[in-house]
Design a protein around this motif. Sequence first.
Motif, PDB file in Angstrom:
ATOM      1  N   ASP A  90      84.854  25.118  75.457  1.00 39.08           N
ATOM      2  CA  ASP A  90      84.411  24.200  74.395  1.00 39.08           C
ATOM      3  C   ASP A  90      84.495  22.756  74.907  1.00 39.08           C
ATOM      4  OD1 ASP A  90      85.317  23.522  70.932  1.00 39.08           O
ATOM      5  OD2 ASP A  90      83.359  23.880  71.860  1.00 39.08           O
ATOM      6  N   ASP A 136      78.743  28.614  73.251  1.00 41.39           N
ATOM      7  CA  ASP A 136      78.764  27.173  73.511  1.00 41.39           C
ATOM      8  C   ASP A 136      78.861  26.785  74.973  1.00 41.39           C
ATOM      9  OD1 ASP A 136      80.977  26.772  70.673  1.00 41.39           O
ATOM     10  OD2 ASP A 136      78.814  27.070  70.752  1.00 41.39           O
ATOM     11  N   ASN A 144      75.126  18.495  77.693  1.00 40.27           N
ATOM     12  CA  ASN A 144      76.306  17.631  77.702  1.00 40.27           C
ATOM     13  C   ASN A 144      76.938  17.377  79.057  1.00 40.27           C
ATOM     14  OD1 ASN A 144      76.383  16.970  74.904  1.00 40.27           O
ATOM     15  ND2 ASN A 144      77.059  19.066  74.505  1.00 40.27           N
ATOM     16  N   ASN A 219      77.069  29.165  63.668  1.00 39.68           N
ATOM     17  CA  ASN A 219      76.314  28.085  63.038  1.00 39.68           C
ATOM     18  C   ASN A 219      75.684  28.578  61.756  1.00 39.68           C
ATOM     19  OD1 ASN A 219      74.299  25.638  62.944  1.00 39.68           O
ATOM     20  ND2 ASN A 219      75.826  25.172  64.520  1.00 39.68           N
TER      21      ASN A 219
HETATM   22  O1  RCB Z   1      64.669  13.782  67.687  1.00 40.85           O
HETATM   23  N1  RCB Z   1      64.734  14.359  68.821  1.00 40.85           N
HETATM   24  O2  RCB Z   1      63.696  14.589  69.534  1.00 40.85           O
HETATM   25  C1  RCB Z   1      65.997  14.768  69.289  1.00 40.85           C
HETATM   26  C2  RCB Z   1      66.131  15.317  70.570  1.00 40.85           C
HETATM   27  C3  RCB Z   1      67.377  15.712  71.034  1.00 40.85           C
HETATM   28  C4  RCB Z   1      68.485  15.495  70.221  1.00 40.85           C
HETATM   29  O3  RCB Z   1      69.709  15.783  70.732  1.00 40.85           O
HETATM   30  C5  RCB Z   1      70.254  17.007  70.338  1.00 40.85           C
HETATM   31  O4  RCB Z   1      70.848  16.846  69.048  1.00 40.85           O
HETATM   32  C6  RCB Z   1      71.457  18.057  68.575  1.00 40.85           C
HETATM   33  C7  RCB Z   1      71.954  17.837  67.154  1.00 40.85           C
HETATM   34  O5  RCB Z   1      70.814  17.666  66.318  1.00 40.85           O
HETATM   35  C8  RCB Z   1      72.595  18.480  69.499  1.00 40.85           C
HETATM   36  O6  RCB Z   1      73.030  19.764  69.080  1.00 40.85           O
HETATM   37  C9  RCB Z   1      74.392  19.890  68.761  1.00 40.85           C
HETATM   38  O7  RCB Z   1      75.133  19.913  69.985  1.00 40.85           O
HETATM   39  C10 RCB Z   1      76.531  20.112  69.748  1.00 40.85           C
HETATM   40  C11 RCB Z   1      77.211  20.062  71.106  1.00 40.85           C
HETATM   41  O8  RCB Z   1      76.875  18.839  71.723  1.00 40.85           O
HETATM   42  C12 RCB Z   1      76.791  21.441  69.072  1.00 40.85           C
HETATM   43  O9  RCB Z   1      78.203  21.485  68.806  1.00 40.85           O
HETATM   44  C13 RCB Z   1      78.826  22.735  69.064  1.00 40.85           C
HETATM   45  O10 RCB Z   1      78.555  23.568  67.934  1.00 40.85           O
HETATM   46  C14 RCB Z   1      79.166  24.859  68.067  1.00 40.85           C
HETATM   47  C15 RCB Z   1      78.746  25.695  66.872  1.00 40.85           C
HETATM   48  O11 RCB Z   1      77.314  25.697  66.845  1.00 40.85           O
HETATM   49  C16 RCB Z   1      80.690  24.710  68.104  1.00 40.85           C
HETATM   50  O12 RCB Z   1      81.305  25.983  68.245  1.00 40.85           O
HETATM   51  C17 RCB Z   1      81.078  23.833  69.288  1.00 40.85           C
HETATM   52  O13 RCB Z   1      82.472  23.596  69.268  1.00 40.85           O
HETATM   53  C18 RCB Z   1      80.338  22.490  69.191  1.00 40.85           C
HETATM   54  O14 RCB Z   1      80.572  21.693  70.333  1.00 40.85           O
HETATM   55  C19 RCB Z   1      76.038  21.510  67.752  1.00 40.85           C
HETATM   56  O15 RCB Z   1      76.143  22.818  67.203  1.00 40.85           O
HETATM   57  C20 RCB Z   1      74.560  21.219  68.027  1.00 40.85           C
HETATM   58  O16 RCB Z   1      73.848  21.136  66.808  1.00 40.85           O
HETATM   59  C21 RCB Z   1      72.108  18.611  70.925  1.00 40.85           C
HETATM   60  O17 RCB Z   1      73.243  18.799  71.771  1.00 40.85           O
HETATM   61  C22 RCB Z   1      71.356  17.366  71.354  1.00 40.85           C
HETATM   62  O18 RCB Z   1      70.762  17.587  72.605  1.00 40.85           O
HETATM   63  C23 RCB Z   1      68.372  14.986  68.928  1.00 40.85           C
HETATM   64  C24 RCB Z   1      67.120  14.601  68.469  1.00 40.85           C
END
Ligand code: RCB
Length: 358
Positions: A90, A136, A144, A219
């Motif tokens: 994580d 994840d 990331n 999720n």
């Molecule tokens: O407008 N646009 O064009 C545009 C383009 C790109 C954009 O950027 C994107 O935005 C997204 C969010 O919208 C990001 O998504 C989130 O990333 C997090 C990790 O970084 C995740 O977190 C994990 O979640 C797990 C459970 O699912 C947990 O167990 C875990 O502990 C926890 O760490 C979230 O779910 C996930 O929703 C993307 O990285 C990011 O690249 C945004 C806009």
Amino acid sequence: GTCGTFGNPYESGYTTYLSPFYVAEVNAAIANASSPALAAKFPAVAQIPNFTWFDVVAKVPTLNTYLADAASIASKIIVQIVVYDLPDRDCHALASNGEFKIANNGVNNYKGYIDGIAAAVSAYPQVRVVAVVEPDSLANLVTNLSDQRCANAQSAYLECTKYAIEKLRQCNIWLYLDAGHAGWLGWASNQDPAAQMFAQVYSGVPNNRVRGLATNVANYNALQAVSPDPVTQGNPTVDELSYIRAIGPKLASRGFPAKFLVDQGRSGVQNIRDAWGNWCNIEGAGFGLRPTTNTPDALIDAIVWIKPGGEADGTSDTSAVRYDATCGLNDAKKPAPEAGQWFQAYFEDLVKYANPAF
Ligand SMILES: O=[N+]([O-])c1ccc(O[C@@H]2O[C@H](CO)[C@@H](O[C@@H]3O[C@H](CO)[C@@H](O[C@@H]4O[C@H](CO)[C@@H](O)[C@H](O)[C@H]4O)[C@H](O)[C@H]3O)[C@H](O)[C@H]2O)cc1
Ligand SMILES: [Mg+2]
């Protein structure tokens, strides 16, 4: 490969094992229920199969117990597990950081963890094991690497995943690699890098038992949204079906004929998040579509419940070592216990808001 079948593991005639761990959690919830009327619904929840998370190596011996128990119940039976113990786990969050550290022999510890799971699977060839591999992890390597913790973990994640795929190749196991969700890798800018990486991992181990990918693990996204959730901000992949239909062909064209599992365990209610990136104990969530192989696309082997509803995503205690600010946001239910611990009030809400209803 040398094994016989490698089709949909949920093919007709197979029953799915009920995790005694979760059944016990639900039975305890009945004793602690806030209302008898609601508690009357809990036994029905306990009858719905979900996945058992092997989030610490100390739990691995219980896999032998479960497989032996399953073998005694039916000749055609599936045990569902999550492999979840990477070193520096994580890496972009804090709530689910694990027991193993790369800096402290973590890769070797992980290999021992995998060896224990592989030995259990080999000991019960008559039981089918469906394993979701490392929620994840690879998704964090797609989006990331700018986080130093993920950059530092990249080679270990890839080495450990390769080891898991190499060791978990028995003819009675089906592997699905975790692939985030529509709101993570579904953004257009993430799809190709994600497909590239998953295909590379797949091709890196010939004759593997990787059936495909698991999406929406822990999720809240809909399989098929009735209308786009506002948080999707115009992203065309508004739900898991559109995400799968977008990334499936990109994987196939790269040599990975992936099929999918979709977690719907906490997807019964939409439009409950302030932002798509919010993932912690989201208030208002409900149990979602029941597990089934009756799916809207041949790409999807089954709708399943992977994150056990009622087990927390992370603590809301700001003084805790693993406190993640995401669990302090407005849409995160509080007070919440540590990740994986039973969150009674949250479980009761999942039952209350379940769609389909209990
Ligand atoms: O407008 N646009 O064009 C545009 C383009 C790109 C954009 O950027 C994107 O935005 C997204 C969010 O919208 C990001 O998504 C989130 O990333 C997090 C990790 O970084 C995740 O977190 C994990 O979640 C797990 C459970 O699912 C947990 O167990 C875990 O502990 C926890 O760490 C979230 O779910 C996930 O929703 C993307 O990285 C990011 O690249 C945004 C806009
Ligand atoms: Mg988590």
